[in-house]
Design an enzyme around this catalytic site. Structure first.
Site, PDB file in Angstrom:
ATOM      1  N   GLY B  35     -27.387  48.457   3.219  1.00  0.00           N
ATOM      2  CA  GLY B  35     -28.550  48.701   3.817  1.00  0.00           C
ATOM      3  C   GLY B  35     -28.754  47.919   4.867  1.00  0.00           C
ATOM      4  O   GLY B  35     -28.196  46.942   5.264  1.00  0.00           O
ATOM      5  N   GLY B  37     -31.788  46.719   7.880  1.00  0.00           N
ATOM      6  CA  GLY B  37     -33.137  46.455   7.951  1.00  0.00           C
ATOM      7  C   GLY B  37     -33.513  46.170   9.518  1.00  0.00           C
ATOM      8  O   GLY B  37     -32.530  45.747  10.335  1.00  0.00           O
ATOM      9  N   ASN B  39     -34.157  43.199  10.194  1.00  0.00           N
ATOM     10  CA  ASN B  39     -33.765  41.735  10.207  1.00  0.00           C
ATOM     11  C   ASN B  39     -32.495  41.331   9.899  1.00  0.00           C
ATOM     12  O   ASN B  39     -32.291  40.307   9.458  1.00  0.00           O
ATOM     13  CB  ASN B  39     -35.018  40.676   9.447  1.00  0.00           C
ATOM     14  CG  ASN B  39     -35.989  40.514  10.445  1.00  0.00           C
ATOM     15  OD1 ASN B  39     -35.996  40.358  11.531  1.00  0.00           O
ATOM     16  ND2 ASN B  39     -37.139  40.686   9.768  1.00  0.00           N
ATOM     17  N   ASP B 148     -44.969  43.304   2.523  1.00  0.00           N
ATOM     18  CA  ASP B 148     -44.160  44.477   2.809  1.00  0.00           C
ATOM     19  C   ASP B 148     -43.832  45.494   1.859  1.00  0.00           C
ATOM     20  O   ASP B 148     -42.847  45.469   1.373  1.00  0.00           O
ATOM     21  CB  ASP B 148     -43.086  44.138   3.792  1.00  0.00           C
ATOM     22  CG  ASP B 148     -42.708  45.431   4.536  1.00  0.00           C
ATOM     23  OD1 ASP B 148     -43.310  46.286   4.511  1.00  0.00           O
ATOM     24  OD2 ASP B 148     -41.721  45.342   5.200  1.00  0.00           O
TER      25      ASP B 148
END
Lengths: 245, 322
Positions: B35, B37, B39, B148
């Site tokens: 994945g 993201g 960051n 989050d």
């Protein structure tokens, strides 16, 4: 470490300047005075032109800040993210400098083993939460920005929501450019809450020129005025000086 | 900010690339990307012992604060809040000669929350939400708020479906400002509350996850956020069942996870959850039912006794006639 206020200019624009001084030079000047300059470029459906993009990146780079180009829709998320990121960056610069004083001139955070880095980061986090923050928001209201102003307003409310969740104090001031009679016009004086904007925003008119450079120069002096005034009152105020990463 | 070419390069490391740490000298062979993201990038990789998840980023700040949180998590004994942290190190990228910080964590195999619901059915929503609440309860007790919280950060691991929290980038100490959030799950965006890290912030996100699970297409805020969410809850049969819990979570009336968990369990056990007075009435009618049953039971017994007596009389009469 004595705590002072972090000072930032947040410039929201959608294109190139076409009047007055070079904004990149003005941003460099701001940085010299301990003010970080962040830039958010707001797009419509289409992409921004090459010159505009270069200017946005240039201003943030010479202003020691963060830049981001976004579609109007993502503005809220971006405004608060850019402000926080710049804040952390500045604080990390401060902590890095302190580290250099303690450990020697060529040591930075990256030279510490990962285990030790965590402790330094906690200090940065702690500072970011408690430090006093002053953000001067500089909004381009020329030409095509007019239609984006409601979104900008939303994004600024969102920013005040995010920053006011911190323990530390915040103060915001809002300027627009071009102004009615000059290059830049103050619409909101230093205040901890941005809610007052909702009465001001609908009244804004837009002009043709984009004097980004002069607007930055004016914004800087506004910090300085306030600073000297506050000095007269309190006698001691320290500010974090911006440093490069 | 991330340099663009660097970002692209880091996001597309070829399978077989070996990442060796500068400090601890452990090597990890990249298998595939898991994945990406805001960051950093997460890869599936192979260490000498096992499969691991490896996150790298040129944002040293983000990596370091995530590692800080994961370290704290690992101190919570016996509770799997997030993936466990295995290694933290720097990698000297041979292509750019730059030092890239990374950390290595346990690889959790499983389905994303919504994928799992789609495969196994809607009845799993509340069950997984209950598991999620238990995990949050432990996290809150340690003085943190997840921040989050969104379906993308929830993984259902097997074989007995268990929910796991991923991506601790938003995890914030209580009383501070939420570090990272996603608008749709953020009560600030909906105009319903602050961004201060407190347990009720996470509980709002839990309610939004349940709503999103029943309305798969992502929607946006239009006008009054609170009213919009309330009418969406009313309009869906599954959500209506838990409406009182959802409404309280959205309004921030639950100060602790335990309160929401209790109400949710109560709502599951009633077909339709009703306020307390009505519940009492319900038990009263149920009681009356029982009494009526008892009375009819008595009648039944008498009937049987009479019938037996009648048969016995017939039997005696027969005997006497013989």
């Amino acid at each position: 470490m004595r705590k002072g206020a972090l000072r930032q200019i947040l410039l929201i624009t959608d294109g190139c300047s076409n009047h007055g001084e070079d904004p990149i030079a003005m941003a460099a000047l701001a940085r010299e005075q301990g003010i970080t300059v962040n830039v958010i470029g707001v797009l419509d459906q289409d992409t921004i032109d090459e010159n505009g993009l270069r200017e946005i990146e240039g201003i943030a780079m010479s202003g020691g800040g963060v830049s981001q180009v976004v579609y109007a829709k993502q503005l809220s998320q971006t405004v608060q993210m850019v402000t926080r990121k710049a804040m952390t960056q500045t604080l990390q610069g401060v902590v890095n400098r302190e580290l250099k004083q303690i450990l020697g001139s060529d040591v930075s955070l990256e030279d510490l083993p990962p285990e030790k880095r965590g402790e330094v980061m906690e200090v940065v986090d702690e500072l970011g939460e408690t430090v006093e923050l002053e953000v001067l928001i500089l909004i381009d209201t020329s030409g095509s920005m007019k239609t984006k102003l409601p979104t900008v307003k939303e994004a600024l409310f969102d920013l005040s929501l995010s920053l006011n969740a911190r323990i530390g104090d915040n103060r915001f001031a809002v300027f627009v450019f071009p102004g009615k009679h000059s290059d830049v016009e103050k619409v909101l004086d230093w205040t901890p809450k941005l809610e007052a904007l909702s009465t001001i925003f609908p009244k804004l008119t837009s002009g043709g020129l984009t004097p980004t450079g002069p607007a930055l120069r004016e914004a800087m002096t506004y910090f300085n005025q306030k600073r000297s005034l506050r000095r007269l009152i309190s006698g001691d105020e320290s500010y974090f000086e911006e440093s490069s990463m | 900010m991330m340099n663009h070419t660097l970002k692209n390069h880091l996001c597309n490391l070829r399978a077989g690339t070996v990442i060796t740490g500068k400090w601890h000298k452990h090597g990890y062979k990249i298998i595939k990307r898991l994945g990406k993201g805001a960051n950093g990038v997460v890869y599936l990789a192979e260490s000498t012992k096992e499969l691991v998840a490896l996150k790298l980023s040129d944002n040293s700040t983000a990596i370091t604060s995530e590692v800080n949180v994961l370290r704290r998590f690992s101190k919570v004994q016996g509770v799997a809040l997030g993936p466990s942290l295995l290694d933290v190190d720097d990698w000297r990228d041979p292509y750019t000669n730059q030092v890239i910080p990374f950390y290595v964590m346990e690889y959790i195999k499983g389905d994303e929350f919504f994928t799992f619901i789609r495969k196994r059915g809607k009845e799993w929503i509340v069950i997984l939400v209950l598991q999620l609440l238990s995990a949050l309860e432990k996290l809150h007790k340690e003085g943190w708020v997840f921040g989050d919280l969104k379906p993308e950060n929830l993984l259902v691991a097997g074989p007995a479906p268990t929910i796991r929290l991923l991506d601790v980038g938003g995890t914030t100490l209580q009383g501070r400002a939420i570090k990272e959030f996603t608008e749709f799950y953020d009560r600030g965006y909906w105009g319903i509350g602050s961004r201060k890290a407190e347990p009720s912030y996470d509980l709002f996100a839990v309610a939004m996850i349940m709503i999103h699970a029943c309305y798969p297409t992502r929607f946006e805020k239009k006008g009054d956020g609170r009213r919009q969410l309330m009418s969406m809850i009313q309009a869906d049969a599954t959500l209506r069942k838990y409406q009182s819990v959802l409404i309280k979570a959205i309004n921030g009336e639950y100060k602790q996870v335990a309160e929401m968990k209790r109400d949710l369990i109560a709502a599951i056990h009633h077909d339709s959850y009703m306020p307390r007075q009505k519940t009492n009435e319900r038990t009263r009618t149920a009681g009356r039912h029982k009494k009526r049953k008892k009375r009819s039971g008595l009648v039944e017994t008498t009937m049987i006794v009479m019938a037996l007596l009648f048969i016995y009389v017939l039997y005696i009469y027969g005997k006497v006639l013989q």
